[in-house]
Design a protein around this motif. Structure first.
Motif, PDB file in Angstrom:
ATOM      1  N   GLN A   9      29.991  51.946  38.831  1.00  0.00           N
ATOM      2  CA  GLN A   9      29.514  50.566  38.829  1.00  0.00           C
ATOM      3  C   GLN A   9      30.519  49.639  38.157  1.00  0.00           C
ATOM      4  O   GLN A   9      30.801  48.546  38.664  1.00  0.00           O
ATOM      5  N   ALA A  10      31.063  50.065  37.025  1.00  0.00           N
ATOM      6  CA  ALA A  10      32.044  49.240  36.319  1.00  0.00           C
ATOM      7  C   ALA A  10      33.305  49.053  37.162  1.00  0.00           C
ATOM      8  O   ALA A  10      33.845  47.946  37.256  1.00  0.00           O
ATOM      9  N   LEU A  11      33.752  50.137  37.782  1.00  0.00           N
ATOM     10  CA  LEU A  11      34.944  50.061  38.631  1.00  0.00           C
ATOM     11  C   LEU A  11      34.723  49.092  39.787  1.00  0.00           C
ATOM     12  O   LEU A  11      35.552  48.202  40.035  1.00  0.00           O
ATOM     13  N   LEU A  12      33.609  49.240  40.484  1.00  0.00           N
ATOM     14  CA  LEU A  12      33.334  48.354  41.614  1.00  0.00           C
ATOM     15  C   LEU A  12      33.094  46.921  41.162  1.00  0.00           C
ATOM     16  O   LEU A  12      33.521  45.980  41.837  1.00  0.00           O
ATOM     17  N   ALA A  13      32.437  46.738  40.027  1.00  0.00           N
ATOM     18  CA  ALA A  13      32.212  45.380  39.532  1.00  0.00           C
ATOM     19  C   ALA A  13      33.546  44.683  39.266  1.00  0.00           C
ATOM     20  O   ALA A  13      33.729  43.526  39.658  1.00  0.00           O
ATOM     21  N   LEU A  14      34.469  45.383  38.640  1.00  0.00           N
ATOM     22  CA  LEU A  14      35.786  44.788  38.378  1.00  0.00           C
ATOM     23  C   LEU A  14      36.548  44.511  39.667  1.00  0.00           C
ATOM     24  O   LEU A  14      37.147  43.444  39.826  1.00  0.00           O
ATOM     25  N   MET A  15      36.519  45.467  40.579  1.00  0.00           N
ATOM     26  CA  MET A  15      37.238  45.296  41.852  1.00  0.00           C
ATOM     27  C   MET A  15      36.691  44.103  42.633  1.00  0.00           C
ATOM     28  O   MET A  15      37.455  43.275  43.128  1.00  0.00           O
ATOM     29  N   PHE A  16      35.378  44.002  42.734  1.00  0.00           N
ATOM     30  CA  PHE A  16      34.798  42.968  43.569  1.00  0.00           C
ATOM     31  C   PHE A  16      34.678  41.630  42.856  1.00  0.00           C
ATOM     32  O   PHE A  16      34.619  40.594  43.516  1.00  0.00           O
ATOM     33  N   LEU A  17      34.697  41.626  41.547  1.00  0.00           N
ATOM     34  CA  LEU A  17      34.808  40.366  40.823  1.00  0.00           C
ATOM     35  C   LEU A  17      36.167  39.742  41.135  1.00  0.00           C
ATOM     36  O   LEU A  17      36.267  38.563  41.478  1.00  0.00           O
ATOM     37  N   ASN A  18      37.206  40.556  41.052  1.00  0.00           N
ATOM     38  CA  ASN A  18      38.560  40.094  41.370  1.00  0.00           C
ATOM     39  C   ASN A  18      38.663  39.648  42.829  1.00  0.00           C
ATOM     40  O   ASN A  18      39.171  38.571  43.134  1.00  0.00           O
ATOM     41  N   ALA A  19      38.166  40.473  43.746  1.00  0.00           N
ATOM     42  CA  ALA A  19      38.249  40.153  45.176  1.00  0.00           C
ATOM     43  C   ALA A  19      37.449  38.892  45.504  1.00  0.00           C
ATOM     44  O   ALA A  19      37.900  38.049  46.291  1.00  0.00           O
ATOM     45  N   GLY A  20      36.276  38.748  44.901  1.00  0.00           N
ATOM     46  CA  GLY A  20      35.455  37.576  45.155  1.00  0.00           C
ATOM     47  C   GLY A  20      36.090  36.293  44.650  1.00  0.00           C
ATOM     48  O   GLY A  20      36.051  35.257  45.315  1.00  0.00           O
TER      49      GLY A  20
END
Length: 117
Positions: A9-20
């Protein structure tokens, strides 16, 4: 299992926060770095970016606060759908490095969706 879910969850949150952020706030700068963005309308790219930002929040807050924790699983399902579509876009363009990354993100998001539901 819970620790693995939180790491994902933390990994995806960071990835998609950046992408968004890149797709919404830094649209013009990102358009130069991501060739696929030139083929789609600004509105669609912003919609994808907003969905990614909401998913980033959904991966962390509901599970952490214990308020509507099913939203974390829903974020996983939503990102899985976006990744399936992204695999198609990048696959047609022959961007196989991006396809591999999308498959990895798809696998993690499915893991989170199943684990949190």
């Amino acid at each position: 299992m819970n620790i693995a879910l939180w790491i994902g969850q933390a990994l995806l949150a960071l990835m998609f926060l950046n992408a968004g952020v890149m797709k919404t706030i830094q649209y013009e700068k990102s358009k130069a770095k991501m060739p696929w963005m030139k083929e789609y309308s600004k509105g669609l790219v912003h919609f994808i970016g907003i969905a990614e930002l909401l998913a980033a929040v959904g991966f962390i807050l509901p599970a952490a606060l214990g308020v509507l924790p099913w939203l974390t699983g829903a974020a996983g399902v939503g990102i899985a759908i976006i990744m399936v579509l992204a695999i198609g876009v990048h696959g047609r363009k022959g961007e196989y490095g991006a396809v591999v990354m999308n498959i990895v993100l798809l696998a993690i998001s499915v893991f989170i969706a199943i684990g949190r539901f």
